[in-house]
Scaffold this motif. Structure first.
Motif, short mmCIF file in Angstrom:
data_model
loop_
_atom_site.label_atom_id
_atom_site.label_comp_id
_atom_site.label_asym_id
_atom_site.label_seq_id
_atom_site.Cartn_x
_atom_site.Cartn_y
_atom_site.Cartn_z
N THR C 191 1.08 2.00 11.33
CA THR C 191 -0.28 1.75 10.86
C THR C 191 -0.25 0.60 9.87
O THR C 191 0.59 0.57 8.96
N ARG C 192 -1.13 -0.35 10.06
CA ARG C 192 -1.22 -1.48 9.15
C ARG C 192 -2.65 -1.59 8.67
O ARG C 192 -3.59 -1.49 9.44
N TRP C 193 -2.79 -1.81 7.37
CA TRP C 193 -4.13 -1.92 6.76
C TRP C 193 -4.29 -3.26 6.08
O TRP C 193 -3.46 -3.66 5.28
N LEU C 194 -5.36 -3.95 6.41
CA LEU C 194 -5.76 -5.16 5.68
C LEU C 194 -7.09 -4.82 5.01
O LEU C 194 -8.17 -5.08 5.56
N LEU C 195 -7.00 -4.19 3.84
CA LEU C 195 -8.21 -3.74 3.14
C LEU C 195 -8.90 -4.93 2.47
O LEU C 195 -8.25 -5.87 2.02
N ASP C 196 -10.21 -4.86 2.43
CA ASP C 196 -11.01 -5.89 1.73
C ASP C 196 -10.60 -7.31 2.14
O ASP C 196 -10.33 -8.16 1.31
N SER C 197 -10.56 -7.53 3.45
CA SER C 197 -10.08 -8.83 3.95
C SER C 197 -11.18 -9.55 4.74
O SER C 197 -12.17 -8.93 5.16
N VAL C 198 -10.98 -10.83 4.95
CA VAL C 198 -11.95 -11.63 5.71
C VAL C 198 -11.79 -11.30 7.20
O VAL C 198 -10.68 -11.37 7.72
#
Lengths: 353, 353, 353
Positions: C191-198
Motif C-alpha cells: 500500500t502506498r499513500w500520497l497524502l495531500d498531493s497534487v
C-alpha cells in the motif's frame, strides 16, 4: 543420420544448364552441380579447400570450376589443377566429388561409398519419356524430416481428411478399402482396391466411364530410402481390373522423391503424370498444374506441423493404428539399411566415412 | 576469445554527439559511449546493476547516465551516485567502465586490464587531419569473424577475382607481383611491387602519368589485433619509386579496423584517402564514395559466405598456398598475444578477468 | 520451471467461440481449448497421439475433436473414441486433458495435479460484472519471463521514469510515497499513500475533485504465481481515505495476469476498469482504450530489453534497492511454491510429473 549408399534425386535435369551451376545441400552436405562440355553432370563439394568459399560463388571454366576468392581451379574429380601464383599444387588440394547419373529427366546422386554405386540400381521412371503420358513436376523445400513425407504417402487413409477440399471424397471409402502390403526384394508395395465404387469428381472430370460405378485401385511402391511411386486409376466396374486388365480407364502416376537437405528439411521433388491422348497434352498439363500443387500444399502444411510438434515433444509416444502397416514396413527397411551401414563402418577398423 | 589488452576502434568520433549516447557491443560486451560536458568520451557497461536494463535506454544528465527504469544514476567511472527514494547507496552498485582515447577522428577503447593501457600504443593515422589527403569513411556490420576480414586484406591476390568488376585488373598481374613480408616490432608489413606495369583504369581516371607504364606498389601493414593499413600507389616508371621516391604520382591509403562485435560478427570500420589537391577535395570525396562501398561490398559477400561455410564445417581442413604468408604471420601474432594473456591469467592465482 | 499446482489465466472467455478452437501454448505445453455443446470450455493437449499433428488443425465434432490427418476422434477427457478403419481402439490412444474454470469473463486452467484443483481458490474479479465499473482488456505476447512483468508491477517507483510521457508525474513523488508491505495468507499487498498531493493530469481529466489537493492511494496485491491487481485512486484531501472512506473520488482497477507461454515468453492479459457512471460507459471505454495500451507498451519495451540483457549476461549480479521489497516478497512466495512442489515430487517414489 541418413542411408548413404543409395541413389537420391539431386535435381531435375533441366535445373542444371550448360555453363551454369546449381548449389544445393543434400544429406547435410553443400554441393555444386554443373554440366561438363559433353553435357554430363558433375557434382563437387561446394567448398574450396583453401579458404572455404563455396565454389558455386566462382565460375565454370570449361570442364573445371574456378574459386571466386583466390582463383584455385578444380577438375570434375575435385582435384585442384591450378593455384594462381605458384607452380606446385599441394597434394591435399582437393574437394570431394560424387557419382551422378542422369536418367528419365532426373539427376541422381550417390553420396556414400562410390565403389558400391551401380547404375543398374537407379530407380527407373520411363513414363517421363512415354508420349502416352503427360506430366508436370516441381520441387518444394519442406521443413520436415524426409521420412514424415514418406509416412504421409504410405498411408493414404489421410486423403479423406487432409485433402477433403481437393481429392478427398468420402473418408470412410478410404478407410474401408481392401488393402494388401507386399514386401518387395528391396521395398514395399501396398495395393488398395475400391471395387464397384463411385468414382471421385476428379476422375469423372478427366475420363468418361462406360458404367456409373468403377473398380478403382491405388498402388503404392516404396523404393528405399526415399522414393514413393503411386499408381492410381479406375476402369468400368467388372471389366477385370483386379485380374490385371487396367486398359481403357483413368490412370494417374505420381512420383515422389524426398531427398533430405538436413535432418529437418527436405527437397521434395514430385511429378504427376496422366495417361491420355498426346494431342491433348497441353490441356492435361494445365489441369495437372492447377490441381497438384494445391493437393501437395495441403500435405506440406501437415508434415511441417508434425515436425514442429516433434521438435517440441521429441520423446512423446506415438500410438500405432492399422493403416500404419505400410509406413512401418518402409521405416523398418530404412532402419535395416542404416544398421547395415553402421555395422560395415564399425567393421572397417581405423576407417570413418 | 579475443585479445583483451589492446586498443580497438569503438566508433568514429562523429558517431557520438554531445548529450547523446551510442550503444554498441564490442568484444561480446554491451557498452554505452557518451560525451561528458568537457567533450571527452566515456564508456560504460550498458547494463544497470539493478534490473539489467541497458543504460542507453535512459538519458544523459550532465556527466552522468540515468537508468530509464527506476532512475539510478551512474558517473563516468560506473559508480552509482543516486538511488531514488533512499539515502544509502549500496557499495556494490556500480557498472564497468573502460579507458577511451579519441584521436585522428577515431574513438579507441581498451577493454582489458586498464593498468596496461598506454596512450602511446594507440595506432596513429594522421592523414585524417592532413589537408593534402581527402578521405571518406563508414562502418559495416559484417556477419563474419574479424580475422576473416584481416585474412582478406592480407592477401591481395584476391583482388583479381573478387574485385574483377571494380579494382581488379588482370588476376595474373597480382599473382606474379614481387612480394616481401617483414615482421615489424609489433605487426607485419607486406610489400608488393608491380614494376614497369600498365596502370589500372582507376589510377588513370584519378591521375595523369607522364609515361604509359608505371612502377606500382602495395604496402600492407598489420597492427595487431585488428588494424590493417594499405598504402597503394604508382609513379612514372623508372623515376625511383622502389628507392623511396614516391612523390608526384597516384597514392591511396586505406585504413581498415575490424573490431569484433561477437565471435561471428564484426564492426568493420574503414576509411579511404587519396593524396591530391585540397581544392579538389569535394570531387575526390564523391569519387571515393562512389567506388569504395562497391568494392568493400564485394569483400563483405565473400567473408560472410566463408563464415557460413565455417559454421557448417568447423573441422574441415584448409590448404595453405604461397600467398597466405602474410595472413599466416598476422594470425600467428594474434595467437601469441592470446597465449600470453592466457598464461598471465593462469599465473594470477585466484584472479579472473 | 513453473508452479504447476495453480490456476493460470488461459484466455479471455470471448476468445473461445462455440464450435471454434483456440490453440495456445501455456507453461511450455501446446493446448487446444474449445467449447462443448453445453457452452463449457474443455482443454486438451494439442497433439494427436498418433502422428503428433496439433488437434487444433482438425475440427470440432459435437463435444469431440477430430484430428485432421487420419481422423482419430477424442472426447473432452482426451480419450480416443474413434479410429477410422478399425474396431478396436488402443488403450494408449489418449491425450492429456486439463481442468478449466470460466468465471468473471476469464478462462482459468489448472495444469498440475488435477486432484488438488479446487474452484474455491480461483482468484475472483467481480467488477468485470459490476455495472458501476467500465473496463477494457487485451492480451499481449511479451518476449520476457513472466516474473519480469510481476517485478515491474510490484515496484511502482518505475512509473516516474518508464511512464514519464503518460501516467508518470514527478518521479520524486513516487519514490517518496509512504509505503507498507503486508504478507497475506497467500500473497502480498503493498500500500502506498500520497497524502495531500497534487492529482496527476489523468485523474483531473477523469474526475472533478472538490479540493485542489487529494489523498491518493496505490494498492498492489499479488496472488501467486502470476496475478497482480492494482487499485489506485484519490479523493478530496482530508475526507478520510486513509481511514477507509474511498467513496466519491477517482478509482481505477488494473488486473494483470502474466501466464507463461515459455520460460522467455508470456501471455500478458490485462484489464483496466474505472469506477463511474454506467451511462458514460462508452466514453470511458474509449478513453481507457486510448491510454492503457500506450502505457503497457512502455512496460513491454522495458521488460523485453531486460530479458535480452539477462540472456546476454545470465550470471551477472543484481543489486537490490529499497523499493524491491514488494517484488522480493512475491519472488520468495513463488520460490517456496516451487520448492514445495519439487519436494512433493521427489517424495513420490517412482512417479514423475
Amino acid at each position: 543420420m541418413f542411408v548413404m549408399d543409395a541413389w537420391y534425386m539431386a535435381a531435375w535435369a533441366d535445373e542444371i544448364e550448360k555453363g551454369g551451376m546449381l548449389a544445393r545441400k543434400l544429406l547435410n552436405r553443400s554441393l555444386v552441380l554443373y554440366r561438363l562440355e559433353d553435357g554430363t553432370v558433375a557434382a563437387l563439394e561446394d567448398r574450396c579447400c583453401h579458404k572455404g568459399l563455396p565454389l558455386s560463388m566462382g565460375c565454370v571454366v570449361g570442364d573445371h570450376l574456378q574459386c571466386g576468392y583466390h582463383g584455385l581451379v578444380f577438375d570434375k574429380h575435385g582435384k585442384c589443377v591450378k593455384v594462381p601464383g605458384q607452380e606446385r599444387i599441394p597434394a591435399s588440394a582437393k574437394v570431394a566429388s560424387y557419382r551422378v547419373v542422369e536418367q528419365d529427366h532426373i539427376v541422381w546422386i550417390w553420396m556414400g561409398d562410390a565403389s558400391k554405386a551401380t547404375c543398374e540400381t537407379v530407380p527407373r521412371h520411363e513414363i517421363h519419356d512415354d508420349p502416352d503420358w503427360t506430366w508436370v513436376k516441381d520441387r518444394y523445400l519442406i521443413k520436415a524430416n524426409y521420412q514424415l513425407i514418406t509416412d504421409n504417402l504410405m498411408d493414404l487413409t489421410h486423403v479423406g481428411y487432409v485433402h477433403q477440399r481437393t481429392i478427398g471424397g468420402t473418408p470412410e471409402a478410404h478407410s474401408e478399402a481392401e488393402m494388401s502390403t507386399t514386401r518387395l526384394e528391396s521395398g514395399v508395395r501396398i495395393t488398395r482396391w475400391l471395387l464397384d465404387s463411385v468414382p471421385p469428381p476428379s476422375y469423372l472430370a478427366a475420363h468418361t466411364f462406360g458404367t456409373p460405378r468403377v473398380d478403382r485401385w491405388m498402388e503404392i511402391e516404396f523404393f528405399p530410402p526415399a522414393v514413393v511411386r503411386i499408381h492410381t486409376g479406375a476402369v468400368d466396374t467388372g471389366t477385370g481390373a483386379r485380374e490385371g486388365n487396367r486398359a481403357g480407364g483413368f490412370a494417374f502416376m505420381g512420383l515422389n522423391l524426398q531427398t533430405p537437405e538436413t535432418e529437418k528439411t527436405t527437397h521434395y521433388f514430385w511429378s504427376g503424370a496422366r495417361l491420355g491422348k498426346p494431342e491433348r497434352a497441353a490441356d492435361t498439363k494445365a489441369e495437372l498444374l492447377q490441381s497438384l500443387p494445391v493437393t501437395f500444399g495441403e500435405d506440406k502444411i501437415v508434415v511441417e506441423a508434425q515436425q514442429t510438434a516433434l521438435d517440441e515433444n521429441p520423446d512423446a509416444p506415438h500410438v500405432m493404428i492399422a493403416s500404419d502397416a505400410g509406413l512401418a514396413h518402409a521405416r523398418r527397411i530404412v532402419s535395416e539399411l542404416l544398421a547395415k551401414e553402421a555395422s560395415e563402418r564399425s567393421g572397417q577398423t581405423g576407417q570413418t566415412q
